[in-house]
Design a protein around this motif. Sequence first.
Motif, PDB file in Angstrom:
ATOM      1  N   GLY A  47       0.787  -1.359  -0.060  1.00  0.00           N
ATOM      2  CA  GLY A  47       0.005   0.086  -0.042  1.00  0.00           C
ATOM      3  C   GLY A  47       0.849   1.234   0.017  1.00  0.00           C
ATOM      4  O   GLY A  47       0.281   2.372  -0.119  1.00  0.00           O
ATOM      5  N   GLY A  49       2.514   2.497  -2.370  1.00  0.00           N
ATOM      6  CA  GLY A  49       2.132   3.352  -3.777  1.00  0.00           C
ATOM      7  C   GLY A  49       3.133   3.013  -4.697  1.00  0.00           C
ATOM      8  O   GLY A  49       3.266   3.549  -5.686  1.00  0.00           O
ATOM      9  N   LYS A  50       3.805   1.893  -4.796  1.00  0.00           N
ATOM     10  CA  LYS A  50       4.522   1.231  -5.745  1.00  0.00           C
ATOM     11  C   LYS A  50       3.956   1.069  -6.907  1.00  0.00           C
ATOM     12  O   LYS A  50       4.468   1.504  -8.128  1.00  0.00           O
ATOM     13  CB  LYS A  50       5.383  -0.095  -5.209  1.00  0.00           C
ATOM     14  N   SER A  51       2.849   0.363  -6.850  1.00  0.00           N
ATOM     15  CA  SER A  51       2.464  -0.190  -8.289  1.00  0.00           C
ATOM     16  C   SER A  51       1.495   1.213  -8.782  1.00  0.00           C
ATOM     17  O   SER A  51       1.455   1.265 -10.118  1.00  0.00           O
ATOM     18  CB  SER A  51       1.032  -1.052  -7.876  1.00  0.00           C
ATOM     19  N   THR A  52       1.147   2.014  -8.010  1.00  0.00           N
ATOM     20  CA  THR A  52       0.512   3.243  -8.461  1.00  0.00           C
ATOM     21  C   THR A  52       1.570   4.082  -9.035  1.00  0.00           C
ATOM     22  O   THR A  52       1.197   4.559 -10.693  1.00  0.00           O
ATOM     23  CB  THR A  52       0.030   4.167  -7.302  1.00  0.00           C
TER      24      THR A  52
HETATM   25  N1  LIG Z   1      -7.679   2.280  -8.376  1.00  0.00           N
HETATM   26  C1  LIG Z   1      -7.802   2.448  -7.125  1.00  0.00           C
HETATM   27  N2  LIG Z   1      -8.634   2.890  -6.419  1.00  0.00           N
HETATM   28  C2  LIG Z   1      -8.674   3.502  -5.126  1.00  0.00           C
HETATM   29  N3  LIG Z   1      -7.608   3.186  -4.213  1.00  0.00           N
HETATM   30  C3  LIG Z   1      -6.332   2.546  -4.763  1.00  0.00           C
HETATM   31  C4  LIG Z   1      -6.599   2.228  -6.282  1.00  0.00           C
HETATM   32  N4  LIG Z   1      -5.316   1.842  -6.607  1.00  0.00           N
HETATM   33  C5  LIG Z   1      -4.573   1.903  -5.312  1.00  0.00           C
HETATM   34  N5  LIG Z   1      -5.256   2.438  -4.307  1.00  0.00           N
HETATM   35  C6  LIG Z   1      -4.796   2.547  -3.124  1.00  0.00           C
HETATM   36  O1  LIG Z   1      -3.674   3.281  -3.236  1.00  0.00           O
HETATM   37  C7  LIG Z   1      -2.582   2.843  -2.065  1.00  0.00           C
HETATM   38  C8  LIG Z   1      -1.380   2.471  -2.705  1.00  0.00           C
HETATM   39  O2  LIG Z   1      -1.673   1.264  -3.462  1.00  0.00           O
HETATM   40  P1  LIG Z   1      -0.429   0.659  -4.428  1.00  0.00           P
HETATM   41  O3  LIG Z   1      -1.156  -0.590  -5.073  1.00  0.00           O
HETATM   42  O4  LIG Z   1       0.097   1.458  -5.209  1.00  0.00           O
HETATM   43  O5  LIG Z   1       0.421   0.192  -3.353  1.00  0.00           O
HETATM   44  P2  LIG Z   1       1.729  -0.831  -3.409  1.00  0.00           P
HETATM   45  O6  LIG Z   1       2.925  -0.158  -2.819  1.00  0.00           O
HETATM   46  O7  LIG Z   1       2.014  -1.195  -4.684  1.00  0.00           O
HETATM   47  O8  LIG Z   1       1.336  -2.017  -2.542  1.00  0.00           O
HETATM   48  P3  LIG Z   1       1.071  -3.432  -3.155  1.00  0.00           P
HETATM   49  O9  LIG Z   1       2.331  -4.274  -3.151  1.00  0.00           O
HETATM   50  O10 LIG Z   1       0.169  -4.341  -1.859  1.00  0.00           O
HETATM   51  O11 LIG Z   1       0.282  -3.636  -4.096  1.00  0.00           O
HETATM   52  C9  LIG Z   1      -3.367   1.818  -1.368  1.00  0.00           C
HETATM   53  O12 LIG Z   1      -4.029   2.347  -0.267  1.00  0.00           O
HETATM   54  C10 LIG Z   1      -4.414   1.131  -2.368  1.00  0.00           C
HETATM   55  O13 LIG Z   1      -5.496   0.842  -1.600  1.00  0.00           O
END
Ligand SMILES: Nc1ncnc2c1ncn2[C@@H]1O[C@H](COP(=O)(O)OP(=O)(O)OP(=O)(O)O)[C@@H](O)[C@H]1O
Length: 355
Positions: A47, A49-52
């Motif tokens: 969570g 923010g990496k994938s975002t």
């Molecule tokens: N499409 C979306 N709509 C609403 N919230 C989102 C969306 N995509 C991501 N989030 C939220 O944004 C935050 C960052 O998510 P992200 O997937 O970028 O994290 P991450 O670091 O990649 O973690 P993970 O390894 O669990 O995927 C999280 O709180 C997630 O719930």
Amino acid sequence: MSHTTTVEHVTVIATESLSKRFPRVTALDRLSVDIAPGVTGLVGANGAGKSTLIKILLGLSPASEGRASVLGLDVAKDGSAIRESVGYMPEHDCLPPDVSATEFVVHMARMSGLPPSAARERTADTLRHVGLYEERYRPMGGYSTGMKQRVKLAQALVHDPRLVLLDEPTNGLDPVGRDEMLGLIRRVHTEFGISVLVTSHLLGELERTCDHVVVIDGGKLLRSSSTSDFTQATASLAVEVTDTADHPDGTTALRTALDRAGLTVQPAGRGADGSPGSDHVLLVDVAGEETYDTVRDTIAGLGLGLVRMEQRRHRIAEIFRSGDEDANAAGAANAAEAANAAASAHGNGGAVDAA
Ligand SMILES: Nc1ncnc2c1ncn2[C@@H]1O[C@H](COP(=O)(O)OP(=O)(O)OP(=O)(O)O)[C@@H](O)[C@H]1O
């Protein structure tokens, strides 16, 4: 934001005050970071923010605010040009179960614009590179997680990109599978000169693979520095000596003498994570080249026998635990925990890692 293209200062990814807000959560919060060619780890808890960030960099998801560029191209305007030069390995399983790896990767190569014969050739080369041989003709539904991760890596590489974005490539792999995947990732850069941004929630595994590590938490930048900056600043020397008739406790005698010489010394004892060390091993902080001379001369002066003297580096996770103010942030703490879990899984739970 620097869009420099000179050889000395090439930036493959640059973000400036980049934010992404969803209705209930701020996934990226004014993130400004420059990433140079090489292998860069992007680490953060689930969570963070990496994938975002990856989706914004690919031009697949618009930022709420701020700017970002990839290979000098603006993510807001040049998404398709970016995707021509960038490979992407998604986090989740996305492989159709009833087609073979060869069919799938050829398809992805064709989608990237390669003509049929080049697509077939590149597919064979790439699948061989990731370690898939005869099994590449079988339906992927029967593949192990490790084989699926290899196919996902192959499809990211097949169009000969300049940069690949790998989202949690070691997810679901056992320790041996993780090591193999990390080795493959390293070779993507060393053998083909392709830059890599690889995400993980395990700090420990990135320190062995990456030139540079970027740590984010709650969408904010915690730290961005070279792997050696993380670790070398805290190098220490492990020293073990024999006892003699004059010094029945050689270790204590050496410790006292080194203290007197102004060095910072502690017994290896137990690691910061509770792992067993040795009462006979001293850890000496390395202040500079002269530390080695002082230790050697002190041992000789006491007439002790030297069993071993070796340089050790702290694990990145340990550095987060001690000292760094930002380490109070939950993400870094989580990442450190995760790194320790990884270290244990590798059968190496010690607090320090031999250089
Ligand atoms: N499409 C979306 N709509 C609403 N919230 C989102 C969306 N995509 C991501 N989030 C939220 O944004 C935050 C960052 O998510 P992200 O997937 O970028 O994290 P991450 O670091 O990649 O973690 P993970 O390894 O669990 O995927 C999280 O709180 C997630 O719930």
